[in-house]
Design a protein around this motif. Structure first.
Motif, PDB file in Angstrom:
ATOM      1  N   THR A 105      -8.033 -10.043  -2.072  1.00  0.00           N
ATOM      2  CA  THR A 105      -8.423  -8.691  -1.677  1.00  0.00           C
ATOM      3  C   THR A 105      -8.435  -7.805  -2.914  1.00  0.00           C
ATOM      4  O   THR A 105      -7.876  -8.160  -3.951  1.00  0.00           O
ATOM      5  CB  THR A 105      -7.432  -8.108  -0.651  1.00  0.00           C
ATOM      6  OG1 THR A 105      -6.163  -7.949  -1.281  1.00  0.00           O
ATOM      7  CG2 THR A 105      -7.321  -8.987   0.587  1.00  0.00           C
ATOM      8  N   ALA A 106      -9.039  -6.643  -2.790  1.00  0.00           N
ATOM      9  CA  ALA A 106      -9.077  -5.697  -3.910  1.00  0.00           C
ATOM     10  C   ALA A 106      -7.661  -5.288  -4.304  1.00  0.00           C
ATOM     11  O   ALA A 106      -7.345  -5.141  -5.488  1.00  0.00           O
ATOM     12  CB  ALA A 106      -9.909  -4.476  -3.537  1.00  0.00           C
ATOM     13  N   GLU A 107      -6.772  -5.127  -3.328  1.00  0.00           N
ATOM     14  CA  GLU A 107      -5.381  -4.751  -3.616  1.00  0.00           C
ATOM     15  C   GLU A 107      -4.675  -5.875  -4.386  1.00  0.00           C
ATOM     16  O   GLU A 107      -3.941  -5.614  -5.338  1.00  0.00           O
ATOM     17  CB  GLU A 107      -4.636  -4.460  -2.320  1.00  0.00           C
ATOM     18  CG  GLU A 107      -3.193  -4.032  -2.540  1.00  0.00           C
ATOM     19  CD  GLU A 107      -2.502  -3.710  -1.231  1.00  0.00           C
ATOM     20  OE1 GLU A 107      -1.329  -4.073  -1.115  1.00  0.00           O
ATOM     21  OE2 GLU A 107      -3.132  -3.117  -0.346  1.00  0.00           O
ATOM     22  N   GLU A 108      -4.894  -7.117  -3.997  1.00  0.00           N
ATOM     23  CA  GLU A 108      -4.274  -8.250  -4.687  1.00  0.00           C
ATOM     24  C   GLU A 108      -4.780  -8.352  -6.124  1.00  0.00           C
ATOM     25  O   GLU A 108      -4.002  -8.620  -7.048  1.00  0.00           O
ATOM     26  CB  GLU A 108      -4.548  -9.550  -3.931  1.00  0.00           C
ATOM     27  CG  GLU A 108      -3.824  -9.628  -2.604  1.00  0.00           C
ATOM     28  CD  GLU A 108      -4.322 -10.746  -1.709  1.00  0.00           C
ATOM     29  OE1 GLU A 108      -3.540 -11.193  -0.852  1.00  0.00           O
ATOM     30  OE2 GLU A 108      -5.481 -11.188  -1.850  1.00  0.00           O
ATOM     31  N   ILE A 109      -6.062  -8.123  -6.338  1.00  0.00           N
ATOM     32  CA  ILE A 109      -6.629  -8.150  -7.689  1.00  0.00           C
ATOM     33  C   ILE A 109      -6.011  -7.044  -8.524  1.00  0.00           C
ATOM     34  O   ILE A 109      -5.637  -7.256  -9.680  1.00  0.00           O
ATOM     35  CB  ILE A 109      -8.168  -8.030  -7.646  1.00  0.00           C
ATOM     36  CG1 ILE A 109      -8.764  -9.305  -7.073  1.00  0.00           C
ATOM     37  CG2 ILE A 109      -8.729  -7.754  -9.043  1.00  0.00           C
ATOM     38  CD1 ILE A 109     -10.241  -9.218  -6.804  1.00  0.00           C
ATOM     39  N   SER A 110      -5.883  -5.854  -7.941  1.00  0.00           N
ATOM     40  CA  SER A 110      -5.290  -4.730  -8.656  1.00  0.00           C
ATOM     41  C   SER A 110      -3.845  -5.033  -9.043  1.00  0.00           C
ATOM     42  O   SER A 110      -3.420  -4.749 -10.166  1.00  0.00           O
ATOM     43  CB  SER A 110      -5.358  -3.477  -7.787  1.00  0.00           C
ATOM     44  OG  SER A 110      -4.730  -2.406  -8.424  1.00  0.00           O
ATOM     45  N   GLU A 111      -3.084  -5.621  -8.135  1.00  0.00           N
ATOM     46  CA  GLU A 111      -1.691  -5.958  -8.416  1.00  0.00           C
ATOM     47  C   GLU A 111      -1.594  -7.001  -9.527  1.00  0.00           C
ATOM     48  O   GLU A 111      -0.775  -6.890 -10.432  1.00  0.00           O
ATOM     49  CB  GLU A 111      -1.001  -6.452  -7.155  1.00  0.00           C
ATOM     50  CG  GLU A 111      -0.766  -5.361  -6.129  1.00  0.00           C
ATOM     51  CD  GLU A 111      -0.264  -5.888  -4.801  1.00  0.00           C
ATOM     52  OE1 GLU A 111      -0.146  -7.112  -4.625  1.00  0.00           O
ATOM     53  OE2 GLU A 111       0.021  -5.043  -3.923  1.00  0.00           O
ATOM     54  N   LYS A 112      -2.445  -8.007  -9.471  1.00  0.00           N
ATOM     55  CA  LYS A 112      -2.432  -9.033 -10.511  1.00  0.00           C
ATOM     56  C   LYS A 112      -2.866  -8.455 -11.860  1.00  0.00           C
ATOM     57  O   LYS A 112      -2.317  -8.816 -12.896  1.00  0.00           O
ATOM     58  CB  LYS A 112      -3.319 -10.215 -10.111  1.00  0.00           C
ATOM     59  CG  LYS A 112      -2.685 -11.095  -9.057  1.00  0.00           C
ATOM     60  CD  LYS A 112      -3.533 -12.303  -8.763  1.00  0.00           C
ATOM     61  CE  LYS A 112      -2.909 -13.135  -7.685  1.00  0.00           C
ATOM     62  NZ  LYS A 112      -2.072 -14.186  -8.161  1.00  0.00           N
ATOM     63  N   ALA A 113      -3.841  -7.562 -11.842  1.00  0.00           N
ATOM     64  CA  ALA A 113      -4.291  -6.934 -13.088  1.00  0.00           C
ATOM     65  C   ALA A 113      -3.173  -6.108 -13.714  1.00  0.00           C
ATOM     66  O   ALA A 113      -2.976  -6.145 -14.932  1.00  0.00           O
ATOM     67  CB  ALA A 113      -5.517  -6.055 -12.829  1.00  0.00           C
ATOM     68  N   THR A 114      -2.433  -5.389 -12.889  1.00  0.00           N
ATOM     69  CA  THR A 114      -1.300  -4.608 -13.389  1.00  0.00           C
ATOM     70  C   THR A 114      -0.254  -5.527 -14.010  1.00  0.00           C
ATOM     71  O   THR A 114       0.266  -5.264 -15.094  1.00  0.00           O
ATOM     72  CB  THR A 114      -0.675  -3.780 -12.242  1.00  0.00           C
ATOM     73  OG1 THR A 114      -1.671  -2.905 -11.721  1.00  0.00           O
ATOM     74  CG2 THR A 114       0.516  -2.980 -12.721  1.00  0.00           C
ATOM     75  N   PHE A 115       0.046  -6.606 -13.335  1.00  0.00           N
ATOM     76  CA  PHE A 115       1.022  -7.578 -13.829  1.00  0.00           C
ATOM     77  C   PHE A 115       0.566  -8.181 -15.159  1.00  0.00           C
ATOM     78  O   PHE A 115       1.328  -8.244 -16.126  1.00  0.00           O
ATOM     79  CB  PHE A 115       1.213  -8.680 -12.773  1.00  0.00           C
ATOM     80  CG  PHE A 115       2.122  -9.790 -13.206  1.00  0.00           C
ATOM     81  CD1 PHE A 115       3.488  -9.582 -13.319  1.00  0.00           C
ATOM     82  CD2 PHE A 115       1.616 -11.034 -13.497  1.00  0.00           C
ATOM     83  CE1 PHE A 115       4.328 -10.605 -13.714  1.00  0.00           C
ATOM     84  CE2 PHE A 115       2.443 -12.072 -13.893  1.00  0.00           C
ATOM     85  CZ  PHE A 115       3.810 -11.852 -14.005  1.00  0.00           C
ATOM     86  N   MET A 116      -0.694  -8.608 -15.232  1.00  0.00           N
ATOM     87  CA  MET A 116      -1.209  -9.247 -16.443  1.00  0.00           C
ATOM     88  C   MET A 116      -1.305  -8.240 -17.599  1.00  0.00           C
ATOM     89  O   MET A 116      -1.090  -8.606 -18.754  1.00  0.00           O
ATOM     90  CB  MET A 116      -2.574  -9.892 -16.177  1.00  0.00           C
ATOM     91  CG  MET A 116      -2.527 -11.012 -15.135  1.00  0.00           C
ATOM     92  SD  MET A 116      -1.399 -12.343 -15.544  1.00  0.00           S
ATOM     93  CE  MET A 116      -2.310 -13.154 -16.827  1.00  0.00           C
TER      94      MET A 116
END
Length: 152
Positions: A105-116
């Motif tokens: 989902t867009a939220e999951e991508i955003s969370e992973k991007a923040t983490f990375m």
């Protein structure tokens, strides 16, 4: 690494004998009008499933092109991206399970991007702390980040 958008011009079909053994390819016309080929193994069901005129997201790593099957496109992302202070738990973000259809989902991508992003920043700052100038630390951090990314 570049993320591009394109449309399937010719679907994958006939198996060709290539430099690395049997392969198939699909022709993609990028939004800028450039025609490219995406190569895969004959058993690549996702590549074979592409239909003419399908809109696809392409990843170009400087050497080859790959279709990003398990990504949402840039058009699917929300207008507001979460900031690090809005993200729940960074550790939780790293362990988000993909949905059953294989797309995040867009939220999951955003969370992973923040983490990375946090990982890259940590690498960069550690290299600077070891005495490297920013101009030297940036390419070194990118190299280390890419190598680490292979394990995620």
């Amino acid at each position: 690494m570049n993320i591009l958008k394109g449309r399937v011009k010719y679907t994958a079909g006939k198996v060709f004998e290539g430099q690395y053994g049997p392969s198939i390819n699909a022709a993609i016309t990028l939004d800028n009008g450039t025609d490219i080929r995406v190569y895969g193994k004959p058993d690549d069901e996702k590549l074979k499933a592409l239909q003419k005129d399908d809109v696809v997201t392409i990843i170009h790593d400087g050497k080859s092109y790959k279709v990003a099957f398990d990504m949402v496109t840039a058009n699917d992302l929300p207008e507001k991206v979460q900031t690090p202070t809005e993200a729940n738990n960074v550790q939780q973000a790293a362990n988000v399970a993909p949905k059953t259809n294989g797309k995040l989902t867009a939220e999951e991508i955003s969370e992973k991007a923040t983490f990375m992003t946090g990982i890259y920043a940590d690498i960069f700052h550690q290299l600077q702390a070891s005495g490297l100038e920013p101009a030297q630390a940036q390419p070194a951090a990118a190299t280390i980040f890419i190598q680490i990314g292979k394990f995620f």
